[in-house]
Scaffold this motif. Structure first.
Motif, PDB file in Angstrom:
ATOM      1  N   MET A 132      10.369   8.420  -0.430  1.00  0.00           N
ATOM      2  CA  MET A 132      10.721   7.605  -1.592  1.00  0.00           C
ATOM      3  C   MET A 132      11.428   6.325  -1.158  1.00  0.00           C
ATOM      4  SD  MET A 132      10.488   7.327  -4.807  1.00  0.00           S
ATOM      5  CE  MET A 132      10.890   5.732  -5.464  1.00  0.00           C
ATOM      6  N   ALA A 133      12.260   6.414  -0.129  1.00  0.00           N
ATOM      7  CA  ALA A 133      12.930   5.220   0.383  1.00  0.00           C
ATOM      8  C   ALA A 133      11.920   4.226   0.945  1.00  0.00           C
ATOM      9  CB  ALA A 133      13.944   5.614   1.456  1.00  0.00           C
ATOM     10  N   ILE A 134      10.892   4.743   1.670  1.00  0.00           N
ATOM     11  CA  ILE A 134       9.863   3.853   2.214  1.00  0.00           C
ATOM     12  C   ILE A 134       9.087   3.187   1.089  1.00  0.00           C
ATOM     13  CG2 ILE A 134       7.764   3.767   3.593  1.00  0.00           C
ATOM     14  CD1 ILE A 134       8.877   6.089   5.240  1.00  0.00           C
ATOM     15  N   GLY A 162      16.007   7.695 -10.686  1.00  0.00           N
ATOM     16  CA  GLY A 162      17.272   7.347 -10.038  1.00  0.00           C
ATOM     17  C   GLY A 162      17.239   5.986  -9.379  1.00  0.00           C
ATOM     18  N   VAL A 163      16.104   5.673  -8.714  1.00  0.00           N
ATOM     19  CA  VAL A 163      15.962   4.352  -8.085  1.00  0.00           C
ATOM     20  C   VAL A 163      15.986   3.257  -9.143  1.00  0.00           C
ATOM     21  CG1 VAL A 163      14.370   2.876  -6.808  1.00  0.00           C
ATOM     22  CG2 VAL A 163      14.784   5.215  -6.044  1.00  0.00           C
ATOM     23  N   PHE A 200       0.833  -1.201   0.000  1.00  0.00           N
ATOM     24  CA  PHE A 200       0.000   0.000   0.000  1.00  0.00           C
ATOM     25  C   PHE A 200       0.871   1.256   0.000  1.00  0.00           C
ATOM     26  CE2 PHE A 200      -2.351   3.389   2.089  1.00  0.00           C
ATOM     27  CZ  PHE A 200      -3.583   3.334   1.467  1.00  0.00           C
ATOM     28  N   ALA A 201       1.952   1.238   0.787  1.00  0.00           N
ATOM     29  CA  ALA A 201       2.849   2.403   0.827  1.00  0.00           C
ATOM     30  C   ALA A 201       3.531   2.615  -0.511  1.00  0.00           C
ATOM     31  CB  ALA A 201       3.887   2.214   1.937  1.00  0.00           C
ATOM     32  N   SER A 202       3.919   1.525  -1.172  1.00  0.00           N
ATOM     33  CA  SER A 202       4.585   1.680  -2.469  1.00  0.00           C
ATOM     34  C   SER A 202       3.667   2.290  -3.511  1.00  0.00           C
ATOM     35  CB  SER A 202       5.095   0.314  -2.957  1.00  0.00           C
ATOM     36  OG  SER A 202       4.018  -0.526  -3.340  1.00  0.00           O
ATOM     37  N   LEU A 203       2.358   2.140  -3.324  1.00  0.00           N
ATOM     38  CA  LEU A 203       1.393   2.689  -4.280  1.00  0.00           C
ATOM     39  C   LEU A 203       0.960   4.110  -3.930  1.00  0.00           C
ATOM     40  CD1 LEU A 203      -1.132  -0.139  -5.287  1.00  0.00           C
ATOM     41  CD2 LEU A 203       0.047   1.408  -6.828  1.00  0.00           C
ATOM     42  N   PHE A 204       0.580   4.364  -2.676  1.00  0.00           N
ATOM     43  CA  PHE A 204      -0.147   5.580  -2.335  1.00  0.00           C
ATOM     44  C   PHE A 204       0.593   6.542  -1.414  1.00  0.00           C
ATOM     45  CE2 PHE A 204      -3.507   2.317  -3.059  1.00  0.00           C
ATOM     46  CZ  PHE A 204      -4.039   2.871  -4.210  1.00  0.00           C
ATOM     47  N   LEU A 205       1.703   6.137  -0.801  1.00  0.00           N
ATOM     48  CA  LEU A 205       2.358   7.031   0.163  1.00  0.00           C
ATOM     49  C   LEU A 205       2.823   8.334  -0.490  1.00  0.00           C
ATOM     50  CD1 LEU A 205       3.409   7.517   3.016  1.00  0.00           C
ATOM     51  CD2 LEU A 205       5.539   6.386   2.355  1.00  0.00           C
ATOM     52  N   LEU A 206       3.537   8.247  -1.588  1.00  0.00           N
ATOM     53  CA  LEU A 206       4.046   9.457  -2.238  1.00  0.00           C
ATOM     54  C   LEU A 206       2.935  10.339  -2.787  1.00  0.00           C
ATOM     55  CD1 LEU A 206       7.224   8.132  -4.083  1.00  0.00           C
ATOM     56  CD2 LEU A 206       7.009   9.074  -1.798  1.00  0.00           C
ATOM     57  N   PRO A 207       1.942   9.809  -3.521  1.00  0.00           N
ATOM     58  CA  PRO A 207       0.862  10.682  -3.996  1.00  0.00           C
ATOM     59  C   PRO A 207       0.088  11.356  -2.860  1.00  0.00           C
ATOM     60  CG  PRO A 207       0.850   8.615  -5.202  1.00  0.00           C
ATOM     61  CD  PRO A 207       1.811   8.447  -4.084  1.00  0.00           C
TER      62      PRO A 207
END
Length: 544
Positions: free
Chosen positions: A439-441, A394-395, A348-355
């Protein structure tokens, strides 16, 4: 041979110049005509080539004619690994036809050693039957009367024995492919559990699964795909559990594939079968673990093995299937459920945390008072969306560089890139600390996704959400999430709902996703597989 795109078995387009003249190789004019015939050949497969050169798909009686056909069709005398060893046993001329890199020299030596004791008196009028019944000390032996079938079998590693004067050949399975030992898969590692994994050899892989499933209902159907590669594809299922319609559909899709070959094995086979084009989400699940494959077969799934590939395809699959890992079933139900929740949180974090973070920064009025601390404390020289795009790329560059970097250096390179580049970017004012942190998370959540293909798809969707949020704020986020749900809902894996048990909703199925049940409580197989036998533990009858 020169090839076109005609289907195998379509012999109407085969050109038939005049038959080979006698005395070939002695007369210059005959050699010229033979070369012209070779230059004009248009054959799609071995059968058409044999028909082109000898007009009928039979085995010539004369050893010289056999040699000539092999020279014209498979390059005997030109390809150094194509061998025809001529010997004399019991007064009969015998030609042993094999591929040097595939034949097991020890098995061939045993067969030849036995044949060396044959005397003319031991050979009956029917030499082939005598050789077949009495003098071939091997288990897997068969007779074949089609020249094209013999050549195709030899190209898979079988050795063929031609006997002068016989219309049939003896095929002996002397295959010995280059193999490596079963090793633990690098992607699906577990703390406790089996350490064997699939290899690039088909027979090894199906044996690893058969070892775990000693069920007479387990069926292995072999097919070949590609008119040039003729890659072995094995369809596996448990006959009294798997849905017959699913099995028939998968079998039909594999058989109707018309392509030059699939040298990249299972991935090319998936594309040829699914034709999903630009949909980023995977329609099948890949696994390199025999125990995982055996578990899915018991659930009623269908499995496709492809020779030369160390992974197999499991279908149908769902979004939530791709989020599960073998480690959850190697721990107690409580710890397995805990690991599953942590993994779901990472996905879930990989999908929605940054947005979500960027949305709250762009629209501070959306933040509840408890989240007032969210937001960059300092302004950067670049807009947030540019920062996110640069760090996303970069990642990906770091990931690709790690793949192409020797293993002893990969870890050191990753640390240097993550620490030095990130720290310098923040100190120079290009990035803000929170962007690097979140981004790291998100990257950790992506790498914690059990399915590599699902992790890549989620990363692409995250990029789309970031762009929509930057362009349209809250409307962009709502539109993006809605579009993703619609995409996943209409997405189907072999006529099975991709979002089951969420859509269509199944309370029992959802509970089994959120909580890892113990073995004795998991009595039913997943219903979306449409298994013929849905009960794992039928009631005991008659007190037994």
């Amino acid at each position: 041979m020169n090839h076109t795109t005609q289907h195998e078995g379509d012999t109407e387009a085969v050109q038939h110049p005049p038959t080979r003249e006698s005395g070939h190789g002695e007369d210059a004019e005959a050699r010229k005509r033979h070369q012209e015939k070779a230059d004009n050949e248009i054959s799609n497969n071995v059968k058409e080539s044999v028909l082109y050169w000898q007009e009928e798909d039979t085995i010539p009686v004369s050893m010289e004619d056999i040699k000539q056909t092999l020279q014209d069709t498979v390059g005997l005398g030109k390809s150094f690994d194509v061998v025809l060893r001529e010997m004399n046993f019991g007064g009969r001329k015998v030609g042993i036809f094999f591929i040097n890199g595939f034949a097991n020299s020890l098995l061939l030596s045993e067969v030849l050693d036995r044949l060396s004791y044959v005397s003319p008196g031991d050979i009956s009028s029917n030499a082939l039957e005598s050789y077949f019944e009495r003098f071939i000390p091997h288990v897997q032996v068969e007779l074949e009367d089609k020249m094209s079938a013999v050549i195709n079998k030899v190209l898979t590693g079988v050795s063929a024995f031609f006997i002068d004067g016989a219309h049939q050949a003896i095929l002996v399975d002397t295959r010995s492919y280059p193999v490596r030992g079963p090793e633990e898969p690098t992607i699906e590692k577990v703390v406790r559990g089996a350490r064997d994994g699939f290899t690039e050899t088909l027979m090894t892989n199906i044996a690893l699964v058969r070892r775990r499933l000693r069920d007479p209902g387990l069926k292995y159907e072999i097919m070949q795909v590609g008119r040039r590669t003729r890659t072995d594809v094995c369809l596996a299922y448990i006959d009294d559990i798997a849905d017959k319609k699913l099995v028939d559909s998968v079998r039909a899709k594999v058989k109707k594939i018309v392509i030059d070959g699939i040298p990249l094995a299972d991935k090319q086979l998936e594309e040829a079968m699914t034709d999903k084009k630009w949909n980023p989400y995977p329609l099948v699940r890949y696994s390199e673990r025999p125990d995982v494959v055996a578990s899915h077969l018991l659930e009623g799934r269908v499995v496709l093995f492809v020779d030369t590939s160390p992974s197999v395809m499991i279908l149908p699959t769902t979004f939530f299937d791709l989020c599960q890992h073998a480690e959850e079933n190697r721990q107690s139900p409580f710890m397995g459920s805990y690991l599953r929740w942590i993994r779901f949180a990472g996905i879930f974090a990989s999908l929605f945390l940054l947005p979500l973070w960027m949305l709250m920064v762009i629209s501070p009025e959306l933040k509840p008072p408890i989240l007032d601390f969210i937001g960059p404390q300092k302004a950067a020289k670049l807009p947030l969306i540019i920062q996110f795009l640069l760090i996303e790329f970069g990642v990906d560059l770091m990931r690709m560089a790690a793949v192409h970097t020797p293993t002893p250096l990969a870890s050191a390179m990753g640390l240097i890139a993550a620490i030095l580049i990130g720290d310098i970017a923040v100190q120079t004012g290009l990035f803000v600390n929170e962007v690097v942190l979140y981004m790291a998370i998100a990257a950790i959540g992506m790498f914690a996704t059990p399915s590599y293909e699902l992790g890549l798809a989620n990363r692409l969707i995250r990029l789309v959400l970031l762009v929509l949020v930057a362009a349209f704020k809250i409307k962009g986020f709502v539109i993006g999430v809605t579009a993703i749900l619609v995409l996943l809902t209409v997405h189907r894996s072999y006529n099975s709902s991709y979002m089951w048990p969420f859509i269509p909703f199944s309370a029992k199925g959802m509970l089994s996703i959120l909580i890892r049940k113990s073995v004795m409580e998991d009595e039913k197989r997943p219903s979306y597989n449409k298994p013929r036998d849905s009960t794992r533990m039928p009631e005991h009858q008659g007190g037994t």
